[in-house]
Design an enzyme around this catalytic site. Structure first.
Site, mmCIF file in Angstrom:
data_model
loop_
_atom_site.group_PDB
_atom_site.id
_atom_site.type_symbol
_atom_site.label_atom_id
_atom_site.label_comp_id
_atom_site.label_asym_id
_atom_site.label_seq_id
_atom_site.Cartn_x
_atom_site.Cartn_y
_atom_site.Cartn_z
ATOM 1 N N ASP A 83 0.864 -1.189 0.000
ATOM 2 C CA ASP A 83 0.000 0.000 0.000
ATOM 3 C C ASP A 83 0.899 1.238 0.000
ATOM 4 O O ASP A 83 1.709 1.428 0.902
ATOM 5 C CB ASP A 83 -0.912 -0.033 1.234
ATOM 6 C CG ASP A 83 -2.064 0.965 1.139
ATOM 7 O OD1 ASP A 83 -1.996 1.895 0.323
ATOM 8 O OD2 ASP A 83 -3.030 0.806 1.911
ATOM 9 N N ASP A 94 -3.190 7.389 -3.381
ATOM 10 C CA ASP A 94 -3.155 6.252 -2.457
ATOM 11 C C ASP A 94 -3.552 5.016 -3.264
ATOM 12 O O ASP A 94 -4.654 4.982 -3.826
ATOM 13 C CB ASP A 94 -4.153 6.547 -1.322
ATOM 14 C CG ASP A 94 -4.195 5.490 -0.233
ATOM 15 O OD1 ASP A 94 -3.427 4.518 -0.301
ATOM 16 O OD2 ASP A 94 -5.017 5.656 0.696
ATOM 17 N N HIS A 154 -11.939 5.920 1.790
ATOM 18 C CA HIS A 154 -11.998 7.167 2.553
ATOM 19 C C HIS A 154 -11.890 8.372 1.645
ATOM 20 O O HIS A 154 -11.222 8.324 0.608
ATOM 21 C CB HIS A 154 -10.841 7.186 3.566
ATOM 22 C CG HIS A 154 -9.528 6.756 2.980
ATOM 23 N ND1 HIS A 154 -8.597 7.642 2.510
ATOM 24 C CD2 HIS A 154 -9.004 5.521 2.725
ATOM 25 C CE1 HIS A 154 -7.552 6.966 2.031
ATOM 26 N NE2 HIS A 154 -7.776 5.676 2.130
ATOM 27 N N HIS A 162 -7.537 10.697 5.605
ATOM 28 C CA HIS A 162 -8.899 10.228 5.916
ATOM 29 C C HIS A 162 -9.706 11.444 6.353
ATOM 30 O O HIS A 162 -9.748 11.785 7.519
ATOM 31 C CB HIS A 162 -8.878 9.169 7.021
ATOM 32 C CG HIS A 162 -8.268 7.877 6.587
ATOM 33 N ND1 HIS A 162 -8.987 6.711 6.476
ATOM 34 C CD2 HIS A 162 -7.016 7.559 6.197
ATOM 35 C CE1 HIS A 162 -8.201 5.739 6.045
ATOM 36 N NE2 HIS A 162 -6.989 6.222 5.880
ATOM 37 N N GLU A 187 -10.991 0.958 -1.428
ATOM 38 C CA GLU A 187 -10.037 -0.112 -1.130
ATOM 39 C C GLU A 187 -10.690 -1.357 -0.533
ATOM 40 O O GLU A 187 -10.724 -1.541 0.666
ATOM 41 C CB GLU A 187 -8.883 0.377 -0.257
ATOM 42 C CG GLU A 187 -9.216 1.110 1.002
ATOM 43 C CD GLU A 187 -7.944 1.535 1.749
ATOM 44 O OE1 GLU A 187 -6.971 0.780 1.789
ATOM 45 O OE2 GLU A 187 -7.936 2.654 2.280
ATOM 46 N N GLU A 277 -6.539 -1.134 -4.266
ATOM 47 C CA GLU A 277 -6.947 0.251 -3.991
ATOM 48 C C GLU A 277 -6.558 1.196 -5.115
ATOM 49 O O GLU A 277 -5.483 1.073 -5.700
ATOM 50 C CB GLU A 277 -6.281 0.747 -2.693
ATOM 51 C CG GLU A 277 -6.617 2.194 -2.356
ATOM 52 C CD GLU A 277 -6.054 2.656 -1.014
ATOM 53 O OE1 GLU A 277 -5.045 2.077 -0.560
ATOM 54 O OE2 GLU A 277 -6.627 3.592 -0.436
HETATM 55 CO CO CO Z 1 -6.230 4.202 1.476
#
Ligand code: CO
Length: 292
Positions: A83, A94, A154, A162, A187, A277
């Site tokens: 990640d 992200d 998020h 977030h 994700e 994600e």
């Molecule tokens: Co994330």
């Protein structure tokens, strides 16, 4: 939209760094080396780290990073979540993927992500949150697995990973809809376990929780660096080893409630976990996947 180019560039670098990491993530590589390689690639491409590269193995779903003395090596039957978070002036990309031999489990989260993104593209002017969750849940269950219900995508703001909205991985009944320009991550996590994560051991990932003065001079010096360098984004203890007494400083700041120390997130039934994600930017009623 403000900073449009920065959001796009951050996504592009995150994508390239993740692809680079995926190519290196073969059995035999040390997790510490893999993390350093990906971090180096992000910087080489002109990005900054929005959070430490998470390398979470098997039944650990997220928030796991190698420390400087970590000797773990990727094994043949491991399932590894990579990640990656990149930012350009606070605008974040992200993105995550999973590598390993459990192809069906990996496909389940990837396919769920693809289907969710198709929904978002078709409905970019009015996205209903529980619809994303329903699509992810149905897709993962069609593979015979469960989505992890207490992990979610998020909304993202500048220097805020977030920023408030939860993008569910199951149909949670949240009929809130997103309208207007917006950045968020989807994700999905798939597991052959219970579909719930619980707190595991402390990770070495920290974030500035509450800006407050501290009396201890060593802790104060570290805190100044953290404020200036990370701007409220998560960071790794491994990035601060140049400070003498770093353990003491971090412990002090954690005890005083100034820093939040993340725990690893462990699947409750000890199931294997896969993750996929992407970051999506909605602008003028159109969805752009910045990390693909
Ligand atoms: Co994330």
């Amino acid at each position: 939209m403000e900073d449009f180019e920065n959001w796009i560039e951050a996504g592009k670098i995150a994508k390239e760094a993740l692809e680079y990491g995926k190519r290196l993530a073969k059995p035999g590589i040390k997790l510490l080396e893999l993390a350093k390689e990906i971090e180096g690639k992000i910087k080489e491409l002109g990005g900054r780290l929005a959070f430490p590269v998470n390398l979470s193995l098997n039944n650990i779903a997220a928030h796991s990073i190698p420390m400087s003395d970590d000797e773990r090596v990727l094994e043949e039957d491991d399932i590894l979540k990579i990640d990656v978070g990149v930012h350009i002036n606070g605008c974040i990309g992200d993105t995550a993927c999973t590598v390993g031999n459990n192809k069906k489990l990996i496909m389940a989260s990837e396919d769920a992500l693809t289907s969710a993104i198709e929904y978002v593209k078709r409905n970019a002017d009015k996205i209903v949150l529980c619809e994303i969750g329903r699509i992810i849940q149905e897709k993962i269950q069609s593979y015979g697995f469960s989505p992890i219900r207490n992990l979610s995508g998020h909304s993202i703001d500048k220097y805020n990973l977030h920023s408030g909205l939860t993008i569910p991985n199951y149909d949670n009944g949240d009929t809130t809809s997103i309208e207007g320009d917006f950045v968020f991550a989807i994700e999905p996590f798939a597991t052959d376990g219970k579909g719930i994560v619980k707190d595991g051991k402390y990770s070495g990932i920290y974030r500035l929780e509450e800006k407050r003065p501290t009396r201890n001079p060593i802790a104060r010096k570290v805190l100044e660096h953290i404020e200036k360098e990370f701007n409220g984004l998560p960071f790794s203890k491994r990035w601060l080893l140049q400070f003498r007494g770093i353990n003491f400083a971090l412990n002090t700041l954690e005890k005083e409630g100034i820093l939040h120390h993340y725990r690893e997130l462990k699947e409750e039934g000890d199931g294997s976990v896969s993750q996929a994600e992407h970051t999506i930017l909605i602008k003028d009623g159109k969805a752009i996947v910045t990390t693909s």
